[in-house]
Design a protein around this motif. Structure first.
Motif, mmCIF file in Angstrom:
data_model
loop_
_atom_site.group_PDB
_atom_site.id
_atom_site.type_symbol
_atom_site.label_atom_id
_atom_site.label_comp_id
_atom_site.label_asym_id
_atom_site.label_seq_id
_atom_site.Cartn_x
_atom_site.Cartn_y
_atom_site.Cartn_z
ATOM 1 N N PHE A 197 -2.277 1.344 -4.155
ATOM 2 C CA PHE A 197 -1.314 0.308 -3.778
ATOM 3 C C PHE A 197 -0.566 -0.154 -5.023
ATOM 4 O O PHE A 197 -0.978 0.099 -6.163
ATOM 5 N N ALA A 198 0.563 -0.813 -4.795
ATOM 6 C CA ALA A 198 1.382 -1.360 -5.877
ATOM 7 C C ALA A 198 1.316 -2.881 -5.828
ATOM 8 O O ALA A 198 1.137 -3.481 -4.767
ATOM 9 N N SER A 199 1.476 -3.498 -7.001
ATOM 10 C CA SER A 199 1.519 -4.955 -7.077
ATOM 11 C C SER A 199 2.617 -5.374 -8.041
ATOM 12 O O SER A 199 2.980 -4.640 -8.961
ATOM 13 N N GLY A 200 3.166 -6.570 -7.825
ATOM 14 C CA GLY A 200 4.194 -7.119 -8.696
ATOM 15 C C GLY A 200 3.811 -8.514 -9.125
ATOM 16 O O GLY A 200 3.235 -9.272 -8.339
ATOM 17 N N GLY A 201 4.107 -8.860 -10.390
ATOM 18 C CA GLY A 201 3.624 -10.133 -10.875
ATOM 19 C C GLY A 201 4.560 -10.899 -11.778
ATOM 20 O O GLY A 201 5.697 -10.487 -12.062
ATOM 21 N N CYS A 202 4.050 -12.034 -12.259
ATOM 22 C CA CYS A 202 4.811 -12.933 -13.124
ATOM 23 C C CYS A 202 4.866 -12.429 -14.564
ATOM 24 O O CYS A 202 5.476 -13.079 -15.419
ATOM 25 N N ASP A 203 4.217 -11.294 -14.843
ATOM 26 C CA ASP A 203 4.303 -10.656 -16.158
ATOM 27 C C ASP A 203 5.461 -9.670 -16.219
ATOM 28 O O ASP A 203 5.555 -8.877 -17.162
ATOM 29 N N ASN A 204 6.335 -9.705 -15.188
ATOM 30 C CA ASN A 204 7.525 -8.846 -15.081
ATOM 31 C C ASN A 204 7.177 -7.386 -14.813
ATOM 32 O O ASN A 204 8.037 -6.508 -14.942
ATOM 33 N N LEU A 205 5.933 -7.110 -14.433
ATOM 34 C CA LEU A 205 5.462 -5.731 -14.286
ATOM 35 C C LEU A 205 5.181 -5.375 -12.842
ATOM 36 O O LEU A 205 4.823 -6.225 -12.017
ATOM 37 N N TRP A 248 0.818 -1.216 0.000
ATOM 38 C CA TRP A 248 0.000 0.000 0.000
ATOM 39 C C TRP A 248 0.851 1.265 0.000
ATOM 40 O O TRP A 248 1.923 1.315 0.621
ATOM 41 N N ALA A 249 0.339 2.283 -0.666
ATOM 42 C CA ALA A 249 0.932 3.616 -0.573
ATOM 43 C C ALA A 249 0.594 4.201 0.789
ATOM 44 O O ALA A 249 -0.467 3.916 1.350
ATOM 45 N N PRO A 250 1.471 5.027 1.355
ATOM 46 C CA PRO A 250 1.162 5.658 2.644
ATOM 47 C C PRO A 250 -0.032 6.604 2.508
ATOM 48 O O PRO A 250 -0.282 7.155 1.428
ATOM 49 N N ALA A 251 -0.767 6.773 3.603
ATOM 50 C CA ALA A 251 -1.937 7.659 3.606
ATOM 51 C C ALA A 251 -1.492 9.102 3.810
ATOM 52 O O ALA A 251 -1.908 9.783 4.753
ATOM 53 N N VAL A 252 -0.616 9.539 2.933
ATOM 54 C CA VAL A 252 -0.067 10.895 2.995
ATOM 55 C C VAL A 252 -0.051 11.450 1.577
ATOM 56 O O VAL A 252 0.443 10.791 0.650
ATOM 57 N N VAL A 253 -0.604 12.631 1.394
ATOM 58 C CA VAL A 253 -0.591 13.258 0.078
ATOM 59 C C VAL A 253 0.824 13.765 -0.204
ATOM 60 O O VAL A 253 1.378 14.524 0.599
ATOM 61 N N PRO A 254 1.441 13.342 -1.334
ATOM 62 C CA PRO A 254 2.788 13.835 -1.650
ATOM 63 C C PRO A 254 2.840 15.358 -1.687
ATOM 64 O O PRO A 254 2.004 16.003 -2.308
ATOM 65 N N ASP A 270 8.856 -8.955 -5.325
ATOM 66 C CA ASP A 270 8.356 -8.139 -4.216
ATOM 67 C C ASP A 270 8.335 -6.674 -4.614
ATOM 68 O O ASP A 270 9.121 -6.231 -5.473
ATOM 69 N N VAL A 271 7.416 -5.935 -4.019
ATOM 70 C CA VAL A 271 7.363 -4.481 -4.153
ATOM 71 C C VAL A 271 7.154 -3.889 -2.763
ATOM 72 O O VAL A 271 6.524 -4.507 -1.904
ATOM 73 N N ALA A 272 7.710 -2.709 -2.528
ATOM 74 C CA ALA A 272 7.567 -2.055 -1.225
ATOM 75 C C ALA A 272 7.446 -0.548 -1.439
ATOM 76 O O ALA A 272 8.389 0.093 -1.908
ATOM 77 N N TRP A 273 6.276 -0.003 -1.117
ATOM 78 C CA TRP A 273 6.050 1.440 -1.210
ATOM 79 C C TRP A 273 6.616 2.077 0.052
ATOM 80 O O TRP A 273 6.266 1.694 1.160
ATOM 81 N N ALA A 274 7.492 3.041 -0.108
ATOM 82 C CA ALA A 274 8.187 3.619 1.037
ATOM 83 C C ALA A 274 7.259 4.486 1.881
ATOM 84 O O ALA A 274 6.400 5.200 1.345
ATOM 85 N N PRO A 275 7.413 4.455 3.211
ATOM 86 C CA PRO A 275 6.670 5.375 4.082
ATOM 87 C C PRO A 275 6.985 6.827 3.723
ATOM 88 O O PRO A 275 8.024 7.110 3.109
#
Length: 368
Positions: A228-236, A204-210, A263-268
């Motif tokens: 939120f972000a997702s990562g998959g077997c389609d290389n995307l 998930w993206a943080p609940a903070v407006v950039p 894996d994907v990780a949205w930074a705080p």
């Protein structure tokens, strides 16, 4: 779907005042590390040391280990189909719960924010997601979601500001979003065909407006947009946004990896203008994606490092200034961005070792 080689993970939590990597290895052990800055002339000097070793007594490989919000409880899951919860305060280990409900290897666990109580989610090869809740000192199954046609590989709770919402990524290519509506009821929304072949990770993206730290008028309520972000077997890597009608729409498609995204990780964030996402892949590469425009439409990748083996996990410290990376090279590495914008490896540890290297090595940022 996951390889048996995936026997550990490295989430980063903030214990005391420093991030804490957690590595599970050797089938049944989990080691907790503390990371501290060393005093001295070399400002990059670091020290990482073991503060606890937990013998989980799992009967097969551990796939995930997660600290709770307060850093006092450790949840683990394994191919032995169980989820275990330990009290790890003061360097101890007390088994609080041994949760049985899955019928296959359990890939991942995730703690909800404590404002909703003591809640833990788990996902498994058995195609199910189970939400566990502690009531009066006893852990019980609160909800079971069986809406996927294949292994569920990743679960991630949304920021607590949005309520109790769980994203689940599956090998059937779909992503489910479970929202607690009260009285024990959960509403389910499903993004079908989110990733062809399968989805491996959600974050998930943080609940903070950039930019809100700088531009937000005093006293004005921010306009949160769930993403939120997702990562998959389609290389995307795909970015998803909730529309005004409550439906989820693909907002961006990020392409840089040449093999499955593991894996994907949205930074705080505290509201600075830049949004940041880390991704890792079967191709051995870790990318740092940044977006500086308010619309969120332009993301730029930067290669952090090209490893010699698959990279399984990436995880940010709570202050988003250190990234932990773990993979098939038998190492956990910690990375930090230098003042000139280059990412450097500030520490690494081999799986199974009791101490980390204190030397600082330059990351091979330009290696392809």
């Amino acid at each position: 779907m996951r390889e048996a080689v995936l026997t550990w993970c490295v989430p980063l939590e903030l214990l005391c005042s420093h991030p804490l990597p957690v590595s599970a290895f050797l089938k049944t052990q989990v080691k907790l590390y503390t990371y501290r800055a060393c005093a001295g002339k070399d400002e990059m000097g670091k020290m990482v040391s073991v503060i606890n070793t937990v013998d989980t007594s799992h009967e097969d490989m551990i796939h995930d280990a997660q600290m709770d919000y307060y850093g006092t409880r450790l949840a683990t899951c394994s191919s032995d189909r169980s989820v275990k919860i330990f009290d790890v305060r003061n360097g101890g280990q007390i088994l609080i719960a041994d949760l049985r409900g899955h019928e296959g290897p359990v890939w991942q666990v995730a703690w909800a924010h404590p404002m909703y109580g003591n809640i833990l989610a788990s996902c498994s090869y058995d195609r199910k997601v189970i939400i566990w809740r502690e009531e009066n000192g006893t852990w019980e199954k609160s909800h079971e979601h069986a809406g996927h046609d294949s292994s569920v590989n990743s679960v991630c709770w949304a920021p607590h500001d949005y309520g109790l919402i769980l994203a689940c990524g599956s090998s059937d290519g779909a992503i489910s979003l479970l929202t607690y509506t009260g009285e024990g009821q959960w509403e389910v929304k499903k993004i079908n065909n989110a990733h062809t072949i399968g989805c491996n990770a959600v974050s998930w993206a943080p609940a903070v407006v950039p930019g809100s730290l700088i531009d937000q008028p005093s006293g004005q309520k921010p306009n949160y947009i769930k993403k939120f972000a997702s990562g998959g077997c389609d290389n995307l890597i795909k970015l998803w946004k909730e529309e005004e009608d409550g439906q989820w729409k693909e907002e961006q498609k990020l392409e840089a990896h040449s093999d499955w995204v593991r894996d994907v990780a949205w930074a705080p964030s505290i509201g600075l203008p830049t949004s940041t996402i880390a991704s890792c892949s079967q191709d051995g590469r870790v990318f740092i994606w940044t977006c500086d425009d308010a619309s969120g439409n332009t993301w730029s990748p930067k290669l952090l490092h090209k490893f010699n083996d698959v990279v399984w996990h990436v995880s940010w410290s709570i202050t988003a200034n250190i990234l932990a990376v773990s993979g098939g090279d038998n190492k956990v590495t910690l990375w930090k961005e230098s003042v000139d914008g280059q990412w450097v490896c500030i520490s690494d540890v081999n799986k199974g070792q009791g101490s980390m290297s204190a030397s600082v090595t330059e990351g091979q940022q330009n290696e392809q």
